[in-house]
Each structure stands twice: as structure tokens, then as C-alpha cells.
Design an enzyme around this catalytic site. Structure first.
Site, PDB file in Angstrom:
ATOM      1  N   GLY A  44       0.773  -1.330  -0.160  1.00  0.00           N
ATOM      2  CA  GLY A  44      -0.207  -0.112  -0.235  1.00  0.00           C
ATOM      3  C   GLY A  44       0.876   1.234  -0.150  1.00  0.00           C
ATOM      4  O   GLY A  44       2.003   1.261   0.515  1.00  0.00           O
ATOM      5  N   GLN A  49       3.307  10.064   0.744  1.00  0.00           N
ATOM      6  CA  GLN A  49       4.689   9.239   1.089  1.00  0.00           C
ATOM      7  C   GLN A  49       5.379   9.590  -0.025  1.00  0.00           C
ATOM      8  O   GLN A  49       6.574   9.287   0.248  1.00  0.00           O
ATOM      9  CB  GLN A  49       4.458   7.653   1.430  1.00  0.00           C
ATOM     10  CG  GLN A  49       3.383   7.639   2.314  1.00  0.00           C
ATOM     11  CD  GLN A  49       3.122   5.914   2.591  1.00  0.00           C
ATOM     12  OE1 GLN A  49       2.215   5.549   1.958  1.00  0.00           O
ATOM     13  NE2 GLN A  49       3.835   5.234   3.372  1.00  0.00           N
ATOM     14  N   CYS A  95       4.667   0.392   7.718  1.00  0.00           N
ATOM     15  CA  CYS A  95       4.426   1.429   6.844  1.00  0.00           C
ATOM     16  C   CYS A  95       5.919   1.855   6.108  1.00  0.00           C
ATOM     17  O   CYS A  95       6.947   1.858   6.732  1.00  0.00           O
ATOM     18  CB  CYS A  95       4.052   2.622   7.612  1.00  0.00           C
ATOM     19  SG  CYS A  95       3.950   4.135   6.643  1.00  0.00           S
ATOM     20  N   LEU A  96       5.835   2.041   4.953  1.00  0.00           N
ATOM     21  CA  LEU A  96       7.187   2.197   4.211  1.00  0.00           C
ATOM     22  C   LEU A  96       7.662   3.689   4.601  1.00  0.00           C
ATOM     23  O   LEU A  96       8.960   3.779   4.654  1.00  0.00           O
ATOM     24  CB  LEU A  96       6.959   2.648   2.803  1.00  0.00           C
ATOM     25  CG  LEU A  96       6.609   1.160   1.940  1.00  0.00           C
ATOM     26  CD1 LEU A  96       5.901   1.319   0.448  1.00  0.00           C
ATOM     27  CD2 LEU A  96       7.859   0.278   1.967  1.00  0.00           C
ATOM     28  N   HIS A 137      -5.538   2.160   6.931  1.00  0.00           N
ATOM     29  CA  HIS A 137      -4.137   2.514   7.271  1.00  0.00           C
ATOM     30  C   HIS A 137      -3.882   3.852   6.176  1.00  0.00           C
ATOM     31  O   HIS A 137      -3.447   5.009   6.631  1.00  0.00           O
ATOM     32  CB  HIS A 137      -3.287   1.357   6.952  1.00  0.00           C
ATOM     33  CG  HIS A 137      -1.898   1.695   7.114  1.00  0.00           C
ATOM     34  ND1 HIS A 137      -0.802   1.526   8.266  1.00  0.00           N
ATOM     35  CD2 HIS A 137      -1.015   2.396   6.179  1.00  0.00           C
ATOM     36  CE1 HIS A 137       0.575   1.957   7.844  1.00  0.00           C
ATOM     37  NE2 HIS A 137       0.383   2.636   6.859  1.00  0.00           N
ATOM     38  N   GLU A 138      -4.233   3.553   5.092  1.00  0.00           N
ATOM     39  CA  GLU A 138      -3.886   4.466   3.868  1.00  0.00           C
ATOM     40  C   GLU A 138      -4.764   5.600   3.935  1.00  0.00           C
ATOM     41  O   GLU A 138      -4.260   6.755   4.019  1.00  0.00           O
ATOM     42  CB  GLU A 138      -3.921   3.872   2.464  1.00  0.00           C
ATOM     43  CG  GLU A 138      -3.104   2.526   2.036  1.00  0.00           C
ATOM     44  CD  GLU A 138      -1.762   2.945   2.469  1.00  0.00           C
ATOM     45  OE1 GLU A 138      -1.267   4.039   2.226  1.00  0.00           O
ATOM     46  OE2 GLU A 138      -0.891   1.947   2.694  1.00  0.00           O
ATOM     47  N   HIS A 141      -3.420   8.315   6.112  1.00  0.00           N
ATOM     48  CA  HIS A 141      -2.270   9.018   5.741  1.00  0.00           C
ATOM     49  C   HIS A 141      -2.961  10.444   4.964  1.00  0.00           C
ATOM     50  O   HIS A 141      -2.333  11.363   5.066  1.00  0.00           O
ATOM     51  CB  HIS A 141      -1.526   8.419   4.308  1.00  0.00           C
ATOM     52  CG  HIS A 141      -0.603   7.284   5.152  1.00  0.00           C
ATOM     53  ND1 HIS A 141       0.550   7.869   5.546  1.00  0.00           N
ATOM     54  CD2 HIS A 141      -0.234   6.001   4.963  1.00  0.00           C
ATOM     55  CE1 HIS A 141       1.545   6.916   5.943  1.00  0.00           C
ATOM     56  NE2 HIS A 141       1.117   5.674   5.512  1.00  0.00           N
TER      57      HIS A 141
HETATM   58  C1  QAP Z   1       0.092  -0.361   4.571  1.00  0.00           C
HETATM   59  O1  QAP Z   1       2.347  -1.147   4.276  1.00  0.00           O
HETATM   60  C2  QAP Z   1      -0.472  -1.545   5.565  1.00  0.00           C
HETATM   61  O2  QAP Z   1       8.818  -1.229   7.297  1.00  0.00           O
HETATM   62  C3  QAP Z   1       1.234  -0.659   3.708  1.00  0.00           C
HETATM   63  O3  QAP Z   1      10.854  -2.315   6.189  1.00  0.00           O
HETATM   64  C4  QAP Z   1      -0.279  -1.824   6.524  1.00  0.00           C
HETATM   65  O4  QAP Z   1       3.389  -1.754   2.501  1.00  0.00           O
HETATM   66  C5  QAP Z   1      -1.202  -2.515   4.770  1.00  0.00           C
HETATM   67  C6  QAP Z   1       6.953  -2.109   4.460  1.00  0.00           C
HETATM   68  C7  QAP Z   1      -0.780  -3.006   7.357  1.00  0.00           C
HETATM   69  C8  QAP Z   1      -1.816  -3.707   5.343  1.00  0.00           C
HETATM   70  C9  QAP Z   1      -1.587  -3.777   6.898  1.00  0.00           C
HETATM   71  C10 QAP Z   1       7.227  -1.605   5.649  1.00  0.00           C
HETATM   72  C11 QAP Z   1       8.138  -2.746   3.869  1.00  0.00           C
HETATM   73  C12 QAP Z   1       5.932  -1.921   3.854  1.00  0.00           C
HETATM   74  C13 QAP Z   1       8.645  -1.551   6.134  1.00  0.00           C
HETATM   75  C14 QAP Z   1       3.300  -1.676   3.709  1.00  0.00           C
HETATM   76  C15 QAP Z   1       9.746  -2.391   5.468  1.00  0.00           C
HETATM   77  C16 QAP Z   1       9.473  -2.768   4.292  1.00  0.00           C
HETATM   78  C17 QAP Z   1       4.833  -1.613   4.309  1.00  0.00           C
HETATM   79 CO    CO Z   2       1.714   3.862   5.645  1.00  0.00          CO
END
Ligand code: QAP
Ligand code: CO
Length: 171
Positions: A44, A49, A95-96, A137-138, A141
Site C-alpha cells: 500500500g 508518502q 509502513c514504508l 491505514h492508507e 495518511h
Molecule cells: C500499509 O504497508 C499496510 O517497514 C502498507 O521495512 C499496513 O506496504 C497494509 C514495508 C498493514 C496492510 C496492513 C514496511 C516494507 C511495507 C517496512 C506496507 C519495510 C518494508 C509496508
Molecule cells: Co503507511
């Protein structure tokens, strides 16, 4: 590839604006966001971001074979979320924009989302499970909120430790 901004960049705490023009500039941004999300191993990504304060996010969950296919990508523009019922679920979120940190957060179990696609067509879907978590979550943001604002006391302590350690390893 666009650059992903990370906590505590103050842009992450700003409210994003509605999309008004569904033109080729929007399509380019959506395509660039997709490339950026995939090459960062994300499922996501919200426009803020990548430092664009627009009410846009993408979600591309894995299928039951654990594959991430572009045909499962959903592009949400100007979304409006309504909870269905009172049920909640807990999921370990990341979260990225808070790299390397994952912690449990409580969200609504089921939601309805009204949104536009990239052509400005009105769409609606009902979601539960991981898709419902990802959308909430998104959507946070878009209103200048991060999942780390919803941590428990112990989650907050874990975050402090993580931030300290990631500062140390940068030096
Ligand atoms: C949001 O999150 C989300 O820390 C998207 O080292 C959260 O794509 C969706 C990511 C929970 C569903 C459930 C985070 C990748 C990616 C990091 C992400 C990392 C590498 C997070
Ligand atoms: Co996020």
C-alpha cells in the site's frame, strides 16, 4: 522511482487535497507510485508518502498463492470510508514511511469505501480482513495520520527503541 519520505518528515502530518482533474498527469503519478511501491516491497502507498499531498492511495495485496499481481491493484482517489458495524480487528502493521517497524493496531473489522477510479468513475466496495486494514491505514495518511499514533503504551516503547536504534545505525 519516486522518493518515499519517512517519519518524522512533517509532510506526513499534513492533510491531502481532493483530486479535481482526472488527466494524464494523474495517470503518470499513479503509474510512478505503483513502480515505487513495488520496488520498495510495499502492498500500500499513499501519495503523501511520495510528497504529493493528494487524496490518492494504492493497494495491491498478495493473492492466495502469495503472488502480487498488478491485476489485483486497486487505485483509490478521493475515498470516503464508512465503518460497517462495531466489530474490530487487530493486525501487525508496518509502513514504508516508518521503515523496519511493525506493531499491532486495532481497526474496524468491516468498512464500505466510496471512491473514484483513475478516470473519475464513482466506485464502491465493501472490505473486511487485511483489505479493510490496508484501506484504513492508507486513508489515515490522507488525513495526516500515521499508524504509530494508534500504538498501545508498550507499542510506543517499542517504537522509541526502534527509532533510537535506527538513528544509531545511520551514524
Ligand atoms: C500499509 O504497508 C499496510 O517497514 C502498507 O521495512 C499496513 O506496504 C497494509 C514495508 C498493514 C496492510 C496492513 C514496511 C516494507 C511495507 C517496512 C506496507 C519495510 C518494508 C509496508
Ligand atoms: Co503507511
Amino acid at each position: 522511482m519516486l522518493e518515499i519520505i519517512t517519519y518524522p518528515n512533517k509532510l506526513l502530518f499534513t492533510r491531502s487535497q481532493e483530486v479535481e482533474k482526472f488527466d494524464e498527469n494523474l495517470h503518470k503519478l499513479l503509474d510512478d507510485m505503483y513502480e515505487t511501491m513495488i520496488s520498495s516491497n510495499g502492498i500500500g502507498l499513499a501519495a503523501i508518502q511520495v510528497a504529493k499531498p493528494l487524496r490518492i492511495f494504492l493497494i495491491n495485496l498478495l493473492n492466495d498463492k502469495e503472488e502480487q499481481n498488478k491485476e489485483d491493484l486497486i487505485e483509490f482517489i478521493n475515498p470516503v470510508i464508512t465503518p460497517i458495524g462495531e466489530g474490530t480487528q487487530v493486525y501487525e502493521e508496518g509502513c514504508l514511511s516508518v521503515p523496519g517497524f511493525f506493531e499491532e493496531v486495532t481497526r474496524y473489522d468491516r468498512i464500505k469505501v466510496d471512491y473514484c477510479d483513475r478516470f473519475g468513475n464513482a466506485k464502491s466496495l465493501e472490505a473486511d480482513g487485511l483489505l479493510a486494514v490496508a484501506i484504513q491505514h492508507e486513508n489515515d495518511h490522507l488525513n495526516g495520520h500515521l499508524f504509530i499514533e494508534k500504538l498501545s503504551f508498550n507499542g510506543r516503547k517499542k517504537l522509541e527503541k526502534h527509532l533510537k536504534n535506527s538513528k544509531k545505525s545511520k551514524k
